[in-house]
Design a protein around this motif. Sequence first.
Motif, PDB file in Angstrom:
ATOM      1  N   TYR A   1       0.814  -1.211   0.000  1.00  0.00           N
ATOM      2  CA  TYR A   1       0.000   0.000   0.000  1.00  0.00           C
ATOM      3  C   TYR A   1       0.849   1.263   0.000  1.00  0.00           C
ATOM      4  O   TYR A   1       0.586   2.199  -0.756  1.00  0.00           O
ATOM      5  CB  TYR A   1      -0.965   0.015   1.186  1.00  0.00           C
TER       6      TYR A   1
ATOM      7  N   ALA B   1       1.030   3.976  -3.035  1.00  0.00           N
ATOM      8  CA  ALA B   1       0.740   5.397  -2.785  1.00  0.00           C
ATOM      9  C   ALA B   1       1.932   6.255  -3.211  1.00  0.00           C
ATOM     10  O   ALA B   1       1.755   7.293  -3.855  1.00  0.00           O
ATOM     11  CB  ALA B   1       0.413   5.619  -1.309  1.00  0.00           C
TER      12      ALA B   1
ATOM     13  N   ASP C   1       1.995   6.645  -6.888  1.00  0.00           N
ATOM     14  CA  ASP C   1       0.950   7.575  -7.327  1.00  0.00           C
ATOM     15  C   ASP C   1       1.318   9.028  -7.033  1.00  0.00           C
ATOM     16  O   ASP C   1       1.054   9.914  -7.851  1.00  0.00           O
ATOM     17  CB  ASP C   1      -0.393   7.225  -6.688  1.00  0.00           C
ATOM     18  N   TYR C   2       1.905   9.301  -5.865  1.00  0.00           N
ATOM     19  CA  TYR C   2       2.335  10.666  -5.566  1.00  0.00           C
ATOM     20  C   TYR C   2       3.381  11.141  -6.577  1.00  0.00           C
ATOM     21  O   TYR C   2       3.316  12.258  -7.078  1.00  0.00           O
ATOM     22  CB  TYR C   2       2.907  10.772  -4.147  1.00  0.00           C
TER      23      TYR C   2
ATOM     24  N   THR D   1       6.880   7.536   2.290  1.00  0.00           N
ATOM     25  CA  THR D   1       5.685   7.964   1.556  1.00  0.00           C
ATOM     26  C   THR D   1       5.007   9.131   2.260  1.00  0.00           C
ATOM     27  O   THR D   1       4.512  10.058   1.609  1.00  0.00           O
ATOM     28  CB  THR D   1       4.714   6.785   1.368  1.00  0.00           C
TER      29      THR D   1
ATOM     30  N   LYS E   1       4.131  12.688   0.676  1.00  0.00           N
ATOM     31  CA  LYS E   1       2.778  13.241   0.759  1.00  0.00           C
ATOM     32  C   LYS E   1       2.820  14.690   1.238  1.00  0.00           C
ATOM     33  O   LYS E   1       2.084  15.535   0.731  1.00  0.00           O
ATOM     34  CB  LYS E   1       1.909  12.410   1.704  1.00  0.00           C
TER      35      LYS E   1
ATOM     36  N   GLU F   1      -6.115   9.757  -5.101  1.00  0.00           N
ATOM     37  CA  GLU F   1      -6.018   8.294  -5.201  1.00  0.00           C
ATOM     38  C   GLU F   1      -4.915   7.768  -4.286  1.00  0.00           C
ATOM     39  O   GLU F   1      -5.099   6.778  -3.567  1.00  0.00           O
ATOM     40  CB  GLU F   1      -5.729   7.919  -6.658  1.00  0.00           C
ATOM     41  N   ALA F   2      -3.781   8.452  -4.284  1.00  0.00           N
ATOM     42  CA  ALA F   2      -2.670   8.054  -3.419  1.00  0.00           C
ATOM     43  C   ALA F   2      -3.058   8.178  -1.948  1.00  0.00           C
ATOM     44  O   ALA F   2      -2.710   7.313  -1.140  1.00  0.00           O
ATOM     45  CB  ALA F   2      -1.445   8.923  -3.718  1.00  0.00           C
ATOM     46  N   ASP F   3      -3.794   9.242  -1.610  1.00  0.00           N
ATOM     47  CA  ASP F   3      -4.242   9.419  -0.224  1.00  0.00           C
ATOM     48  C   ASP F   3      -5.098   8.241   0.238  1.00  0.00           C
ATOM     49  O   ASP F   3      -4.962   7.767   1.366  1.00  0.00           O
ATOM     50  CB  ASP F   3      -5.048  10.714  -0.079  1.00  0.00           C
ATOM     51  N   GLN F   4      -5.976   7.765  -0.648  1.00  0.00           N
ATOM     52  CA  GLN F   4      -6.843   6.628  -0.300  1.00  0.00           C
ATOM     53  C   GLN F   4      -6.021   5.358  -0.085  1.00  0.00           C
ATOM     54  O   GLN F   4      -6.286   4.588   0.842  1.00  0.00           O
ATOM     55  CB  GLN F   4      -7.890   6.410  -1.387  1.00  0.00           C
ATOM     56  N   THR F   5      -5.034   5.159  -0.920  1.00  0.00           N
ATOM     57  CA  THR F   5      -4.172   3.981  -0.768  1.00  0.00           C
ATOM     58  C   THR F   5      -3.333   4.086   0.502  1.00  0.00           C
ATOM     59  O   THR F   5      -3.153   3.099   1.219  1.00  0.00           O
ATOM     60  CB  THR F   5      -3.265   3.826  -2.003  1.00  0.00           C
ATOM     61  N   LEU F   6      -2.853   5.279   0.792  1.00  0.00           N
ATOM     62  CA  LEU F   6      -2.058   5.479   1.996  1.00  0.00           C
ATOM     63  C   LEU F   6      -2.884   5.200   3.253  1.00  0.00           C
ATOM     64  O   LEU F   6      -2.358   4.686   4.242  1.00  0.00           O
ATOM     65  CB  LEU F   6      -1.489   6.896   2.027  1.00  0.00           C
TER      66      LEU F   6
END
Length: 103
Positions: free
Chosen positions: A16, A20, A23-24, A86, A90, A45-50
């Motif tokens: 995960y 993320a 994606d970032y 990550t 972020k 999308e990255a926030d949701q995965t994180l």
Amino acid sequence: MTKEEMTAKGFELVAYAGDARADYLHAIKLAKEGKFKDARAKVLEADQTLTKAHIAQTDLLTEEAKGNYSDLTLIMVHGQDHLMTTLVIKELVNTIIDLIERK
């Protein structure tokens, strides 16, 4: 928590947090291409995965607080490393996108 369960949670953290992170970084690439709407969508999308990585970490912390854990595994440490790097990305990604957009 058994060693196998801790290892599995470690793999969740790696997967995960790694997804993320990718994606970032992809969001920054999109911003460099001038695709700011897509970049911001990729950040979400990255926030949701994180969040999923945080859930795996919380599960580990909860089990440890209950005294239900096995020996620390290298995979779990590697997962924590992925999560922390990550989180740093972020913190920076929106600022980087903003700076690129101002150019």
